[in-house]
Structures are given as structure tokens and as C-alpha cells.
Design a protein around this motif. Structure first.
Motif, PDB file in Angstrom:
ATOM      1  N   GLY A  80       1.206  -1.206  -0.025  1.00  0.00           N
ATOM      2  CA  GLY A  80       0.163   0.146  -0.270  1.00  0.00           C
ATOM      3  C   GLY A  80       1.104   1.248   0.575  1.00  0.00           C
ATOM      4  O   GLY A  80       0.205   1.973  -0.060  1.00  0.00           O
ATOM      5  N   SER A  81       2.286   1.422   0.352  1.00  0.00           N
ATOM      6  CA  SER A  81       3.139   2.357   0.447  1.00  0.00           C
ATOM      7  C   SER A  81       3.228   2.599  -1.335  1.00  0.00           C
ATOM      8  O   SER A  81       3.303   2.110  -1.731  1.00  0.00           O
ATOM      9  CB  SER A  81       4.606   2.028   1.266  1.00  0.00           C
ATOM     10  N   ARG A  82       3.321   3.991  -1.344  1.00  0.00           N
ATOM     11  CA  ARG A  82       3.870   4.625  -2.049  1.00  0.00           C
ATOM     12  C   ARG A  82       5.178   4.710  -2.837  1.00  0.00           C
ATOM     13  O   ARG A  82       5.823   5.452  -2.144  1.00  0.00           O
ATOM     14  CB  ARG A  82       3.103   5.761  -2.456  1.00  0.00           C
ATOM     15  N   LYS A  83       5.974   4.552  -3.498  1.00  0.00           N
ATOM     16  CA  LYS A  83       7.589   4.961  -3.691  1.00  0.00           C
ATOM     17  C   LYS A  83       7.766   5.249  -5.421  1.00  0.00           C
ATOM     18  O   LYS A  83       6.995   4.057  -6.165  1.00  0.00           O
ATOM     19  CB  LYS A  83       8.136   3.446  -3.151  1.00  0.00           C
ATOM     20  N   VAL A  84       8.714   5.922  -4.983  1.00  0.00           N
ATOM     21  CA  VAL A  84       9.692   6.020  -6.485  1.00  0.00           C
ATOM     22  C   VAL A  84      10.597   5.254  -6.401  1.00  0.00           C
ATOM     23  O   VAL A  84      11.223   4.711  -6.133  1.00  0.00           O
ATOM     24  CB  VAL A  84      10.491   7.362  -6.297  1.00  0.00           C
ATOM     25  N   ILE A  85       9.890   4.124  -7.727  1.00  0.00           N
ATOM     26  CA  ILE A  85      10.527   2.878  -8.663  1.00  0.00           C
ATOM     27  C   ILE A  85      10.964   2.987  -9.809  1.00  0.00           C
ATOM     28  O   ILE A  85      12.510   2.220  -9.782  1.00  0.00           O
ATOM     29  CB  ILE A  85       9.926   1.968  -8.432  1.00  0.00           C
ATOM     30  N   ILE A  91      12.128   5.696 -29.373  1.00  0.00           N
ATOM     31  CA  ILE A  91      12.452   6.447 -28.857  1.00  0.00           C
ATOM     32  C   ILE A  91      13.506   5.962 -27.632  1.00  0.00           C
ATOM     33  O   ILE A  91      12.799   4.521 -27.376  1.00  0.00           O
ATOM     34  CB  ILE A  91      11.673   7.694 -27.736  1.00  0.00           C
ATOM     35  N   VAL A  92      15.018   6.373 -27.212  1.00  0.00           N
ATOM     36  CA  VAL A  92      15.738   5.357 -25.960  1.00  0.00           C
ATOM     37  C   VAL A  92      15.328   6.480 -25.054  1.00  0.00           C
ATOM     38  O   VAL A  92      15.691   7.407 -24.581  1.00  0.00           O
ATOM     39  CB  VAL A  92      17.218   6.033 -26.509  1.00  0.00           C
ATOM     40  N   LEU A  93      15.466   4.986 -24.570  1.00  0.00           N
ATOM     41  CA  LEU A  93      15.063   5.402 -22.366  1.00  0.00           C
ATOM     42  C   LEU A  93      16.960   4.553 -21.679  1.00  0.00           C
ATOM     43  O   LEU A  93      17.133   3.678 -22.400  1.00  0.00           O
ATOM     44  CB  LEU A  93      14.452   4.702 -21.874  1.00  0.00           C
ATOM     45  N   SER A  94      16.998   5.745 -21.039  1.00  0.00           N
ATOM     46  CA  SER A  94      18.448   4.851 -19.547  1.00  0.00           C
ATOM     47  C   SER A  94      17.488   5.014 -18.840  1.00  0.00           C
ATOM     48  O   SER A  94      17.552   5.886 -17.782  1.00  0.00           O
ATOM     49  CB  SER A  94      19.357   5.298 -20.343  1.00  0.00           C
ATOM     50  N   ASP A  95      17.681   3.966 -17.772  1.00  0.00           N
ATOM     51  CA  ASP A  95      17.154   3.616 -16.762  1.00  0.00           C
ATOM     52  C   ASP A  95      18.276   4.520 -15.527  1.00  0.00           C
ATOM     53  O   ASP A  95      19.111   4.037 -15.807  1.00  0.00           O
ATOM     54  CB  ASP A  95      17.151   2.783 -15.754  1.00  0.00           C
ATOM     55  N   ILE A  96      18.301   5.708 -15.169  1.00  0.00           N
ATOM     56  CA  ILE A  96      19.361   6.648 -14.295  1.00  0.00           C
ATOM     57  C   ILE A  96      18.715   5.841 -12.915  1.00  0.00           C
ATOM     58  O   ILE A  96      20.220   5.516 -11.677  1.00  0.00           O
ATOM     59  CB  ILE A  96      19.314   7.873 -13.588  1.00  0.00           C
ATOM     60  N   PHE A  97      18.435   5.747 -11.966  1.00  0.00           N
ATOM     61  CA  PHE A  97      17.851   4.802 -10.866  1.00  0.00           C
ATOM     62  C   PHE A  97      16.712   3.888 -10.695  1.00  0.00           C
ATOM     63  O   PHE A  97      16.034   3.704 -12.244  1.00  0.00           O
ATOM     64  CB  PHE A  97      17.481   6.430 -10.352  1.00  0.00           C
ATOM     65  N   LYS A  98      17.132   3.062 -10.249  1.00  0.00           N
ATOM     66  CA  LYS A  98      15.883   1.673  -9.945  1.00  0.00           C
ATOM     67  C   LYS A  98      15.350   1.615  -8.301  1.00  0.00           C
ATOM     68  O   LYS A  98      16.567   1.564  -7.730  1.00  0.00           O
ATOM     69  CB  LYS A  98      16.224   0.321 -10.492  1.00  0.00           C
ATOM     70  N   PHE A  99      14.320   1.492  -7.939  1.00  0.00           N
ATOM     71  CA  PHE A  99      13.955   0.718  -6.913  1.00  0.00           C
ATOM     72  C   PHE A  99      14.286  -0.627  -7.063  1.00  0.00           C
ATOM     73  O   PHE A  99      14.326  -1.154  -7.860  1.00  0.00           O
ATOM     74  CB  PHE A  99      12.352   0.520  -6.672  1.00  0.00           C
ATOM     75  N   GLU A 100      15.134  -0.753  -5.432  1.00  0.00           N
ATOM     76  CA  GLU A 100      15.636  -2.604  -5.092  1.00  0.00           C
ATOM     77  C   GLU A 100      14.730  -3.078  -4.181  1.00  0.00           C
ATOM     78  O   GLU A 100      15.207  -1.967  -2.983  1.00  0.00           O
ATOM     79  CB  GLU A 100      17.124  -2.512  -5.454  1.00  0.00           C
ATOM     80  N   GLN A 101      14.148  -3.204  -4.355  1.00  0.00           N
ATOM     81  CA  GLN A 101      13.464  -4.181  -2.987  1.00  0.00           C
ATOM     82  C   GLN A 101      14.597  -5.250  -1.733  1.00  0.00           C
ATOM     83  O   GLN A 101      14.304  -6.412  -3.226  1.00  0.00           O
ATOM     84  CB  GLN A 101      12.259  -5.219  -3.137  1.00  0.00           C
ATOM     85  N   THR A 102      14.804  -4.918  -1.254  1.00  0.00           N
ATOM     86  CA  THR A 102      15.186  -5.923  -0.377  1.00  0.00           C
ATOM     87  C   THR A 102      14.756  -6.730   0.475  1.00  0.00           C
ATOM     88  O   THR A 102      15.878  -7.968   1.334  1.00  0.00           O
ATOM     89  CB  THR A 102      16.736  -5.407   0.778  1.00  0.00           C
ATOM     90  N   GLY A 103      13.722  -7.285   0.597  1.00  0.00           N
ATOM     91  CA  GLY A 103      12.426  -7.762   1.862  1.00  0.00           C
ATOM     92  C   GLY A 103      11.563  -7.361   2.601  1.00  0.00           C
ATOM     93  O   GLY A 103      10.650  -5.978   1.827  1.00  0.00           O
ATOM     94  N   VAL A 104      10.754  -7.606   3.437  1.00  0.00           N
ATOM     95  CA  VAL A 104      10.118  -7.467   3.484  1.00  0.00           C
ATOM     96  C   VAL A 104       9.595  -7.218   5.743  1.00  0.00           C
ATOM     97  O   VAL A 104      10.597  -8.601   5.941  1.00  0.00           O
ATOM     98  CB  VAL A 104       8.606  -7.825   3.134  1.00  0.00           C
TER      99      VAL A 104
END
Length: 165
Positions: A82-87, A100-113
Motif C-alpha cells: 500500500g505504500s507509494r515509492k519512486v521506483i 525513443i531511447v530510454l535509460s534507467d538512471i535509478f531503479k528501486f531495489e526491494q531488499t525484503g519485507v
């Protein structure tokens, strides 16, 4: 009227074309929102919304306008807890052919619960420095290479080890 910024709350229809045209007239810092599942889907959705304006523009022209107007896509998602995060923070890096070329600069990495079933994780750099970095510096934002995940000392030692082999 010469606005410094153009902010459009959300595009849901043909007004996307007006937004794109405004962004392509030199108004740096413009901002809008669009609902989609990923940065790539945001581009596809914008294409569709622009076509809804009824101007009968060729898709290549629409894509060129999008690539010219948009520097960055910041994706926020509601996670399973239910949380909102920039991913994702993704750069629109231009065009390659009709794509259109896209490049990920930052990505969300889930480490656990955690025990309360809240998702644990952080947004991490991908190691790609954005192409608009010189414009950031010109605007007074002096960010070190480590912000984008580039560990220069590690890269140099890896290159030296590779050269010795």
C-alpha cells in the motif's frame, strides 16, 4: 505571457499535444503527470493521448516531439503493502531510428519485507550518468559521479587488473 514553468496536473486526452507543444517552445522545467505502468508505457500512453488530439500526425513526428520535449520520467508506484515509492528515474535519451531511447538512471531495489509486511528497499543508481548532466552543472548542481553509482576508484582498479591479464 512568458512563463518560467509550465505545470500540467495530469494529461488524459488530446491536451497532451498542447502540453508537448508548450514543452518544445523552450520552457525548461515543465512538468506533467500521466498514468502508466512503466516509463516505457508512459511514452506509449503519451503517443496515444497525442493521437487523440485529432491532428493526424505521423507517429515518427509524435515520437520526435516527445523525445525532444521530455528529459526525465519519474515513476511512482503503489506497492503491494500500500505504500507509494519512486521506483524508477528514467532518462529520455533521444531517438534511434523510429524508437525513443530510454535509460534507467535509478531503479528501486526491494531488499525484503519487515515483520509488519512493509516492503523494504531503496532506489539505487544504475551507474549511468544522464546525458543532461552538463545542463545540471550549468544550473549550479554539481553532483559527484558517485551519485549515479560510478565508483571511479573501483573502475580504475578493475581496468588495471584487466590490462595486466
Amino acid at each position: 505571457m512568458r512563463p518560467d514553468r509550465i505545470v500540467i496536473g495530469e494529461v488524459r486526452g488530446g491536451e497532451a499535444l498542447d502540453m508537448l507543444q508548450a514543452m518544445n517552445t523552450g520552457h525548461d522545467g515543465s512538468l506533467t503527470t500521466v498514468h502508466s505502468n512503466s516509463p516505457r508505457d508512459a511514452i506509449s500512453r503519451l503517443e496515444t493521448l497525442i493521437m487523440m488530439a485529432g491532428m493526424d500526425l505521423p507517429i515518427k513526428v509524435v515520437r520526435q516531439q516527445i523525445a525532444s520535449a521530455i528529459d526525465l520520467i519519474v515513476q511512482q508506484t503503489r506497492l503491494k503493502d500500500g505504500s507509494r515509492k519512486v521506483i524508477a528515474v528514467t532518462e529520455v535519451a533521444g531517438m534511434e531510428g523510429d524508437t525513443i531511447v530510454l535509460s534507467d538512471i535509478f531503479k528501486f531495489e526491494q531488499t525484503g519485507v519487515d515483520p509488519d509486511k512493509k516492503i523494504i528497499g531503496n532506489i539505487k543508481p544504475t551507474g549511468i550518468r544522464p546525458m543532461f548532466y552538463p545542463r545540471l552543472e550549468a544550473a549550479g548542481f554539481k553532483l559527484g559521479a558517485d551519485v549515479f553509482g560510478a565508483n571511479i576508484a573501483e573502475m580504475l582498479s578493475t581496468n588495471r587488473r584487466s590490462a595486466r591479464r
